[in-house]
Every structure is written in structure tokens, then in C-alpha cells.
Design an enzyme around this catalytic site. Structure first.
Site, PDB file in Angstrom:
ATOM      1  N   GLU A 116      -9.589  11.855   4.854  1.00  0.00           N
ATOM      2  CA  GLU A 116      -8.283  11.193   4.711  1.00  0.00           C
ATOM      3  C   GLU A 116      -7.818  11.114   3.589  1.00  0.00           C
ATOM      4  O   GLU A 116      -8.152  10.761   2.353  1.00  0.00           O
ATOM      5  CB  GLU A 116      -8.826   9.848   5.393  1.00  0.00           C
ATOM      6  CG  GLU A 116      -9.311   9.789   6.572  1.00  0.00           C
ATOM      7  CD  GLU A 116      -9.840   8.268   7.194  1.00  0.00           C
ATOM      8  OE1 GLU A 116      -9.554   7.779   8.328  1.00  0.00           O
ATOM      9  OE2 GLU A 116     -10.059   7.593   6.340  1.00  0.00           O
TER      10      GLU A 116
ATOM     11  N   ASN B 143     -12.516   4.318  10.341  1.00  0.00           N
ATOM     12  CA  ASN B 143     -13.071   3.037  10.248  1.00  0.00           C
ATOM     13  C   ASN B 143     -12.497   2.206  10.914  1.00  0.00           C
ATOM     14  O   ASN B 143     -12.779   1.396  11.292  1.00  0.00           O
ATOM     15  CB  ASN B 143     -13.460   2.749   8.785  1.00  0.00           C
ATOM     16  CG  ASN B 143     -14.481   3.492   8.092  1.00  0.00           C
ATOM     17  OD1 ASN B 143     -15.453   3.837   9.003  1.00  0.00           O
ATOM     18  ND2 ASN B 143     -14.553   3.962   6.849  1.00  0.00           N
TER      19      ASN B 143
ATOM     20  N   SER C 147     -13.495   3.809   1.454  1.00  0.00           N
ATOM     21  CA  SER C 147     -13.729   3.890   2.748  1.00  0.00           C
ATOM     22  C   SER C 147     -12.759   2.772   3.432  1.00  0.00           C
ATOM     23  O   SER C 147     -12.114   2.914   4.674  1.00  0.00           O
ATOM     24  CB  SER C 147     -14.592   3.921   3.468  1.00  0.00           C
ATOM     25  OG  SER C 147     -15.550   2.546   3.214  1.00  0.00           O
TER      26      SER C 147
ATOM     27  N   HIS D 141     -10.412  10.019   0.858  1.00  0.00           N
ATOM     28  CA  HIS D 141     -11.418   9.589   1.264  1.00  0.00           C
ATOM     29  C   HIS D 141     -12.342  10.653   2.205  1.00  0.00           C
ATOM     30  O   HIS D 141     -12.141  11.131   3.486  1.00  0.00           O
ATOM     31  CB  HIS D 141     -11.355   8.485   2.435  1.00  0.00           C
ATOM     32  CG  HIS D 141     -12.548   7.752   3.169  1.00  0.00           C
ATOM     33  ND1 HIS D 141     -12.546   7.446   4.473  1.00  0.00           N
ATOM     34  CD2 HIS D 141     -13.844   7.805   2.918  1.00  0.00           C
ATOM     35  CE1 HIS D 141     -13.676   7.147   4.809  1.00  0.00           C
ATOM     36  NE2 HIS D 141     -14.461   7.226   3.936  1.00  0.00           N
TER      37      HIS D 141
END
Length: 399
Positions: A164, A202, A131, A152
Site C-alpha cells: 500500500e 486493515n 500499518s 506499507h
């Protein structure tokens, strides 16, 4: 062992055989996604008890889907039949694609990739579900780093639409194209992101937690009031403190700290002492029974202040920080505007894409709000993105 030599062809190659490394919640979820899409999946873990647990968990999930009428009994049997549980890396030797979903530790991942490469063919794509770690660094552990890519998924993988896909600087165009094509065939929305800390979600989501914690630390509002404002006025499905309790304060704090360090200690990503202390105290959230809220039986949690002016103040401050972060991600070519908005709506269920939201609020509103915050604090944390400032001057919109 002698490896099969073959050139990757994006038009010809279909991913049929998939290896998943790690049978935890994320690995099991990815295995379910691939098996549902018709792939032959081998779920690998050194811990046989973990494999048995993963198998039993999938059985429960499948039974629930049958009960709800989402799938037929035949479909359940097909999906479960597509997954084989293995405890030897040699079992993954025929894989077209392997996805690693183990502990978020760079050295452990690099060691795993180096070991795996000895068994799989040259055409096998080796992907990481990390991540926040550097894909370039992970790829450097391989003799053929061009086959490495970040893929991801978001938790829970079977339900969350976004994935992702992150090419490292070593990743070949073929590897990226085949990976993106495969994930789309698995009925997921692909957002291609640059290999920078936190990728899209993130990174862009940091102010959702960070600014909420800052508002609390300044004594403007308590946890319950901030959460209520973000849901009632902002339209978010969960408030930041509810979400941190759901994710786990230890996990969320570690990601924040990782992103902060990876961005050379940029003040925008500075972690919160409040979250650090809660994590140190073992107040991790739902999994420990106590976090920002008390989850024990019969516990009474505080009620929010429902003052409309206070709600608006909270939402506007957190929202403009999120918009500013999304605009900066676009400024630095982390991803396209469409992929950034898709990432936030489909990856973390935001009510609107942040760049679309910026258009709706007005670029001038965004710039003015950021400048107001900077004029109060004079902290680099509140610097306005150059892209927003330039767009405001040129009277442009994102869409």
C-alpha cells in the site's frame, strides 16, 4: 550540515540507494526485497545484536532459496552483498529513499523522522511502513513534509505481492509517483490508498475477525467450526481464529482498538471482549503456545461441526460484512475498486476480490443480507453502505 538542493524528477530519478530503519522481521524483509531488486541497502538499527540476528536470518533464507533452486549461489552473494548493516543514522545520508519499520508508536516514529531529516539530502524520500498510523501526523515532524509517504509492506515482505502506498495531504505528486514507480520496479503490486485509519487492508479486513468473534460470542459456533466454515465453504486459506493466533492476539487487538478509536468509535469497528480477555490472559496464539487453540505438544483441539447449513450461515454473514466494508471504502474514495480488490487478494490472500465477489453474489443479495442483520440487531454496526444501496436501486455492478 549543508544539504544538497535538487528537484525531484519522476522521469529522471531512479532509487538506487535505500535506507531501512529497524532490523526486525519487517525491516529485514524490506531490505531483502530492495537488495534483490538491485538496490544498495543500508539496514539501520541501534541494537547491534539485532543487526547480527538479521544478518544470520538472511543467510538462512538465502541458503534455503539456493537449496530449492529459486536463486543461484551467485545471486545469493549479490543480494547479500547489496546489504550493509549499520548502527548510525549518518550512514543513511546518501539514501534516495528511507523506509522506517520500527515500533508502531507515533511519537517514536516522529522523533526518528525528525532526527533522520538532519542527515539525508533534500531529494531523499522519507517513508513509513506503518500499518495504521496517520501519515499526515508523521509527516508533520519534518521540515519538508512533502517528501513523506506511507509505504506499507505486508508480512512476510519478500513473499507478499501487495504494497500500500499512502500519500499524506502534504505529500507531493512527485514523491507519490516516484514511490509507486519504485515499488513496482521491486516486482510488487501497488495499491494507492487514502490516509485514513487502517488504509485499505486493515480497514476492510476488520469484519473477518470482528464478525467471527461476534458469531462465537452469540454462541452460534465455536472457533473450530467458524474456521472450518471459512476455509471449506468460503475458500479462505486460514480461518479467522487461526489467523489471529498466527498474527498474535495482542497485535490484532491493538490494531482493532486503534482503528475503532481513529474512526471516532464507529460501532462497525468495535473490539471484542473475548479477544481482549485472551490478550490479557497471555493467550496470544502461536508465539505464546496458546491462543484460541493449544499449540503445545500433544494438545488435542476441538473438532468442527461440519453441518452444511451452519457453514453457509457463518460464511454468508462474515462475507457480506466484508463486502459492505469494501463498498464503503470505495464510497469514501479510500482507493479505486481495482486497488481494493488487489489489496485483499494480494495483501491478505482472500480467494476473490470482495467487490468482484459482490457482483457474483448480486448487489441485491448484499443489500438484503445487510438489511436482514440490521432488522435483527438494530445496531449501526450492520448499516448497509450507501453505495451498495444506490447501486442496487440503479441495477449497477462494480465491474
Amino acid at each position: 550540515m549543508e544539504k544538497q538542493q535538487s528537484k525531484i524528477d519522476t522521469q529522471q530519478l531512479s532509487i538506487n540507494k535505500v535506507g531501512i530503519i529497524g532490523s526486525g522481521t519487517m525491516g529485514s524483509g524490506i531490505a531483502q526485497v530492495a537488495a534483490t531488486a538491485g538496490c544498495s541497502v543500508k539496514l539501520y538499527d541501534t541494537n547491534t545484536e539485532a543487526l547480527e540476528k538479521a544478518k544470520a536470518s538472511l543467510e538462512k533464507i538465502m541458503n534455503r532459496l539456493v537449496e530449492k533452486g529459486r536463486i543461484t549461489s551467485e545471486e545469493k552473494e549479490r543480494i547479500q552483498g547489496n546489504i550493509k548493516y549499520v548502527n548510525s543514522l549518518k550512514e543513511l545520508r546518501e539514501s534516495d529513499l528511507t523506509i522506517e519499520a520500527i515500533v508502531e508508536n507515533l511519537d517514536i516514529k516522529k522523533h526518528m523522522f525528525s532526527a533522520l531529516e538532519k542527515f539525508v539530502s533534500d531529494r531523499c524520500i522519507i517513508a513509513s511502513n506503518t500499518s495504521s498510523l496517520s501519515i499526515a501526523s508523521i509527516a508533520s515532524s519534518l521540515e519538508k513534509p512533502e517528501r513523506c509517504v506511507g509505504i506499507h509492506f505486508f508480512n512476510p515482505a519478500p513473499l507478499m505481492k501487495l504494497v500500500e502506498v499512502i500519500p499524506a495531504i502534504q505529500t507531493s505528486e512527485e514523491t507519490l509517483a516516484i514511490s509507486a514507480k519504485t515499488i513496482k520496479e521491486w516486482n510488487k503490486t501497488v495499491a494507492v490508498a487514502k490516509d485514513t485509519p487502517g488504509f485499505i487492508v486493515n480497514r476492510v479486513a476488520r469484519p473477518f475477525y470482528g464478525e467471527a468473534l461476534r458469531i462465537f460470542e452469540e454462541g452460534i459456533a465455536d472457533f473450530a467450526t467458524i474456521d472450518f466454515a471459512m476455509k471449506n465453504e468460503g475458500g479462505f486459506k486460514m480461518g479467522p481464529f487461526e489467523l489471529m493466533d498466527f498474527i498474535g492476539n495482542d497485535v490484532n487487538y491493538t490494531v482493532t482498538e486503534t482503528v475503532f478509536e481513529a474512526f471516532y468509535f464507529d460501532p462497525r469497528y468495535k473490539p471484542s471482549f473475548t479477544q481482549k480477555r485472551f490478550s490479557e490472559a497471555g493467550y496470544l496464539g502461536r508465539k505464546s503456545g496458546k491462543g484460541y487453540y493449544d499449540y503445545s505438544e500433544g494438545a488435542v483441539n476441538p473438532t468442527p461441526n461440519t453441518d452444511e447449513a451452519k457453514e453457509k450461515q457463518i460464511v454468508e454473514r462474515i462475507l457480506v460484512m466484508l463486502i459492505n466494508e469494501a463498498a464503503d471504502a470505495l464510497f469514501w474514495n479510500i482507493a479505486s475498486a481495482e486497488d481494493i480488490d488487489n489489496a485483499m487478494t494480494k495483501g491478505v490472500n482472500y480467494p476473490k476480490g470482495l467487490l468482484s465477489w459482490a457482483d457474483e453474489k448480486g448487489i441485491d443479495w448484499c443489500v438484503n443480507k445487510m438489511d436482514e442483520l440490521y432488522s435483527v440487531y438494530h445496531e449501526d454496526r450492520y448499516r448497509c453502505s450507501p453505495l451498495l444501496r444506490k447501486m442496487n436501486e440503479e441495477n449497477k455492478r462494480f465491474y
